[in-house]
Design an enzyme around this catalytic site. Structure first.
Site, PDB file in Angstrom:
ATOM      1  N   ASP A  73      43.126  24.319  23.398  1.00 12.79           N
ATOM      2  CA  ASP A  73      42.673  24.982  24.499  1.00 12.79           C
ATOM      3  C   ASP A  73      43.887  25.214  25.593  1.00 12.79           C
ATOM      4  O   ASP A  73      43.750  25.599  26.563  1.00 12.79           O
ATOM      5  CB  ASP A  73      41.805  23.936  25.257  1.00 12.79           C
ATOM      6  CG  ASP A  73      40.194  24.135  25.092  1.00 12.79           C
ATOM      7  OD1 ASP A  73      40.019  25.306  24.878  1.00 12.79           O
ATOM      8  OD2 ASP A  73      39.626  23.155  25.420  1.00 12.79           O
ATOM      9  N   ARG A 147      34.770  19.090  37.147  1.00 15.90           N
ATOM     10  CA  ARG A 147      36.342  18.712  36.487  1.00 15.90           C
ATOM     11  C   ARG A 147      36.857  17.938  37.327  1.00 15.90           C
ATOM     12  O   ARG A 147      37.378  16.750  37.265  1.00 15.90           O
ATOM     13  CB  ARG A 147      36.689  19.796  35.976  1.00 15.90           C
ATOM     14  CG  ARG A 147      35.995  20.616  34.626  1.00 15.90           C
ATOM     15  CD  ARG A 147      36.014  19.512  33.677  1.00 15.90           C
ATOM     16  NE  ARG A 147      35.452  20.447  32.341  1.00 15.90           N
ATOM     17  CZ  ARG A 147      36.234  21.175  31.675  1.00 15.90           C
ATOM     18  NH1 ARG A 147      37.635  21.514  31.707  1.00 15.90           N
ATOM     19  NH2 ARG A 147      35.627  21.701  30.764  1.00 15.90           N
ATOM     20  N   HIS A 176      34.356  25.408  36.553  1.00 15.97           N
ATOM     21  CA  HIS A 176      35.702  25.379  37.300  1.00 15.97           C
ATOM     22  C   HIS A 176      35.611  26.373  38.465  1.00 15.97           C
ATOM     23  O   HIS A 176      34.963  27.549  38.355  1.00 15.97           O
ATOM     24  CB  HIS A 176      36.848  26.184  36.469  1.00 15.97           C
ATOM     25  CG  HIS A 176      37.647  24.846  35.492  1.00 15.97           C
ATOM     26  ND1 HIS A 176      38.178  25.202  34.330  1.00 15.97           N
ATOM     27  CD2 HIS A 176      37.979  23.617  35.680  1.00 15.97           C
ATOM     28  CE1 HIS A 176      38.611  24.193  33.677  1.00 15.97           C
ATOM     29  NE2 HIS A 176      38.552  23.314  34.693  1.00 15.97           N
ATOM     30  N   CYS A 270      42.340  32.042  33.518  1.00 15.63           N
ATOM     31  CA  CYS A 270      42.351  30.691  32.827  1.00 15.63           C
ATOM     32  C   CYS A 270      43.570  30.667  32.096  1.00 15.63           C
ATOM     33  O   CYS A 270      44.061  29.528  31.744  1.00 15.63           O
ATOM     34  CB  CYS A 270      41.242  30.386  31.796  1.00 15.63           C
ATOM     35  SG  CYS A 270      39.579  30.360  32.722  1.00 15.63           S
TER      36      CYS A 270
HETATM   37  N1  ARG Z   1      37.908  25.287  26.924  1.00 18.54           N
HETATM   38  C1  ARG Z   1      38.432  25.010  28.064  1.00 18.54           C
HETATM   39  C2  ARG Z   1      38.177  23.648  29.082  1.00 18.54           C
HETATM   40  O1  ARG Z   1      36.751  23.704  28.930  1.00 18.54           O
HETATM   41  C3  ARG Z   1      38.391  26.297  28.737  1.00 18.54           C
HETATM   42  C4  ARG Z   1      39.310  26.086  30.132  1.00 18.54           C
HETATM   43  C5  ARG Z   1      39.153  27.337  31.100  1.00 18.54           C
HETATM   44  N2  ARG Z   1      40.175  27.467  31.971  1.00 18.54           N
HETATM   45  C6  ARG Z   1      39.847  27.651  33.315  1.00 18.54           C
HETATM   46  N3  ARG Z   1      41.037  27.865  34.260  1.00 18.54           N
HETATM   47  N4  ARG Z   1      38.824  27.858  33.760  1.00 18.54           N
HETATM   48  O2  ARG Z   1      38.515  22.981  29.412  1.00 18.54           O
END
Ligand code: ARG
Length: 278
Positions: A73, A147, A176, A270
């Site tokens: 990731d 998160r 996010h 992202c």
């Molecule tokens: N697979 C990653 C996660 O779930 C994707 C992150 C995406 N990043 C973002 N800035 N929205 O952490």
């Protein structure tokens, strides 16, 4: 009728990106990820390269962070830290699968001579932090709900010496802040109201009466996961509805295809961390 034409001015930016050479979807930490989904790494790298070249073509500087084979990731470089006026507030990832990424970012900033402050609580960098330098002497927008720990909002405020506006995310598809809201320039944002709780929607209405309002289709197409330099809004090519709204508001949409990276639950924004030295 008086039509006021707003001249949107771009500002040169410095970004950090990490190529998806080891991109894979082997675990699921957001609703977009289905473990075992086949990923075309070559195509992902091609799409990522077009994104990087698009930013370079707009006159911006792009630093590249070497990817780690055990960190699929890491292409989502936005999550590694959050910097404002030369100060870097480091990330601490929610899930162990990504935790080692924080140190890679830390090493980059230290090597470049930035002042780096390690976090004591979970926060996923620019995934949940946005910055509007033209508001209140520099306003941080901060998401929580999935998160980033809300305690990180207070920590960011004291580390960065800038006010933080806490925004509560309520729909797991928009886990996010950067998939639900985007800074368009130094003062204003685009966002999808449905991604936030009712009190936060009220706060956003009051704070940003001139915001570009995205609908659910725009948001599901990762349209809000855009990067703007104040004029050019680089966004996922599938977000055609939002592109039209941005154009009507005086911005210049620059569509890019990033289909492979959608499989990991991310798009344009992202993949990019902004390095704010001043
Ligand atoms: N697979 C990653 C996660 O779930 C994707 C992150 C995406 N990043 C973002 N800035 N929205 O952490």
């Amino acid at each position: 009728m008086i039509v006021r034409v707003v001249e949107r001015k771009p500002r040169k930016r410095t970004y950090l990106m990490c190529p998806p050479e080891y991109f894979a979807v082997g675990y699921a930490i957001n609703p977009w990820m289905a473990p075992g989904t086949p990923v075309d790494v070559e195509l992902a790298v091609k799409q990522w390269t077009v994104l990087r070249d698009t930013l370079l073509g707009l006159g911006h500087t792009v630093h590249v962070l070497p990817p780690g084979p055990e960190l699929p990731d890491m292409v989502y470089a936005a999550n590694g830290a959050f910097s404002v006026h030369g100060v870097v507030y480091g990330a601490r990832f929610r899930y162990p699968q990504r935790s080692a990424e924080a140190d890679r970012h830390r090493a980059f900033y230290l090597e470049q001579g930035w002042r780096y402050v390690a976090p004591t609580v979970i926060n996923e960098g620019e995934g949940d932090f946005a910055y509007l330098p033209g508001r209140l002497g520099g306003l941080v927008l901060a998401g929580h709900g999935f998160r980033t720990d809300p305690a990180a909002h207070a920590e960011a405020q004291s580390v960065l010496g800038r006010p933080v506006l806490s925004l509560h995310l309520s729909d797991p598809r928009f886990y996010h802040l950067d998939v639900a809201l985007a800074a368009l320039d130094d003062h204003t944002v685009a966002y999808f109201p449905g991604a936030f709780t009712a009190p936060t929607r009220q706060i956003l209405r009051n704070a940003f009466p001139d915001a570009v309002i995205a609908d659910e289709d725009d948001a599901l197409a990762f349209g809000l996961n855009l990067i703007s330099d104040g004029r050019h809004a680089v966004l996922n090519s599938e977000a055609t509805g939002l592109a039209a709204k941005l154009r009507a508001a005086g911005y210049e949409p620059v569509p890019v295809e990033l289909g492979e990276l959608k499989k990991g639950g991310g798009s344009v924004r992202c993949c990019i961390a902004e390095l704010r030295s001043a």
